[in-house]
Design an enzyme around this catalytic site. Structure first.
Site: not given
Ligand code: PMT
Length: 402
Positions: A210-211
């Site tokens: 993810s980020n």
């Protein structure tokens, strides 16, 4: 903003009733005329005297007080809106069934004004099929719900079911009543889609890629569009951020593929799309169905491309649709942003850089430059994400009418 509005606040029995004091004070401060009615159960949590003092009006609890009778019909007709906050599971159930064993319910049943409720209860009660069905029934009567919040509950557990904060309720009412007022709103009748937050791409049942996106930027844009009158569909990735704006419908998604499907399905009916989400560009080619065990010194995961949502929207753009993209880089920002503006057939691109202090992921501020397809460029100083969102929406309105 609520100057002269008549608000009938119904307080039912929940620990969140203590927030009715702040709510009453904020409503009065916003210029509203407030009358409060309570159930006997609510009076166990907060005294009628407190709410009478804050609202500057008597607070009846019963249909008749020995020698006098409280005119429930007139109260329901007096108000511009009846707000039930907190609405306990018990009161919601009685409202759904049309029961009438206290003053609050008698007023509710005779109210001719719009009815809005802000529920408050423990998560298990909130998710119980009976409560779900009662809420559905109330919505089918045309009542409006101020979404519940997540957080610590009276039980000590964490989860959904907290009453929205008084500040959020007042803001919600302001938008709701403004929506009803025939004021000039430049995007009235327009439909907008906003993507926001991160996506997550599963590796196995316990891990994902993810980020750091919080969704704050996209949510601020959704709210600014809704304030301008647009009906907004917010496609929101996994984040604790949320919005209670009545002009926004939120759909929660997890993966880039889900976001692609949800956005694509709504795209033919959209007039404006703003893609503020930080969508993963790659995902594991295969998701392990069991936890990957520690073994070799190195683990290789094959990645494949996710759908480029914005590119697909640009390629299928219909006459009159307005497409806004974001560009997030750490270097060569301008060059990459202009390339995306051109390649993805955008009308406007918002460039932000992780090289700028206070800009990008999770901050409450951002520093952006706007490039439109006619070659105009506008650099904005560091400001709150709400102010940036307002600038972006003003640019959309200006360019759509150019
Ligand atoms: O959420 P916050 O914490 O408030 O942070 C805000 C933000 C930094 C996430 C936001 O301001 C921002 O820059 N969003 C875009 C991030 C990004 O993914 O940029 P990009 O340059 O990689 O992508 C270009 C555009 O294509 C973006 O509009 C993106 O939404 C879109 N995209 C990207 C990949 C993909 N598979 N599909 C897409 O639609």
């Amino acid at each position: 903003m609520l100057q002269g509005k008549k608000i009938l606040l119904g307080v039912s029995g929940s620990i969140a009733a203590y927030k009715a004091a702040t709510l009453t004070r904020l409503l009065v401060k916003a210029g509203a005329e407030v009358k409060v009615i309570m159930t006997q159960a609510a009076a166990g949590f907060i005294t009628p005297l407190t709410l009478a003092t804050l609202s500057k009006n008597e607070v009846p609890l019963e249909i008749s007080d020995h020698s006098s009778w409280n005119n429930h019909v007139m109260l329901g007709r007096w108000a511009d809106v009846m707000l039930i906050a907190p609405a306990s599971a018990n009161t919601l159930a009685k409202m759904a069934l049309g029961l009438c064993d206290n003053l609050l319910l008698a007023v509710y049943l005779s109210a001719t004004c719009p009815v809005v409720f802000a529920a408050a209860m423990d998560e298990d009660m909130w998710h119980h099929p009976a409560t779900r069905s009662n809420v559905e029934k109330l919505l089918s009567y045309g009542h409006r719900q101020i979404p519940v919040a997540s957080g610590e509950l009276a039980s000590g557990l964490f989860g959904e079911g907290r009453m929205a904060e008084p500040e959020q309720i007042v803001e919600w009412l302001e938008h709701f009543l403004l929506e009803k007022a025939p004021q000039s709103r430049p995007l009235q009748g327009q439909r907008a889609i906003v993507t926001a937050g991160p996506t997550i791409e599963h590796i196995d049942p316990v891990r994902y890629i993810s980020n750091h996106s919080s969704g704050k930027m996209g949510i601020a844009i959704a709210e600014a569009l809704a304030n301008a009158g647009a009906a907004v569909e917010l496609m929101l990735g996994p984040t604790s951020q949320q919005t209670t704006h009545p002009g926004i419908t939120t759909t929660r998604i997890q993966t880039a593929q889900e976001m692609f499907e949800q956005v694509t399905a709504r795209y033919p009916h959209a007039d404006i799309v703003v893609a503020a989400a930080a969508v993963a560009d790659y995902r594991p080619a295969n998701i392990a169905d069991r936890k990957i065990k520690k073994g070799e010194a190195q683990l290789h995961i094959d990645l494949e491309k996710t759908p480029d949502i914005l590119r697909s929207l640009g390629e299928n753009k219909a006459e009159g649709q307005f497409l806004v993209g974001f560009s997030l880089e750490t270097n060569n920002e301008r060059e990459y942003a202009l390339k995306k503006l051109h390649d993805k057939h955008l009308d406007l691109i918002v460039m932000n850089s992780l090289a700028d202090a206070g800009a990008g992921f999770n901050y409450d501020t951002n520093k952006v430059t706007l490039f439109d397809k006619s070659g105009n460029e506008r650099s904005l100083p560091l400001k709150s994400k709400q102010a940036v969102a307002q600038d972006i929406v003003s640019a959309i309105i200006e360019l759509k009418h150019a």
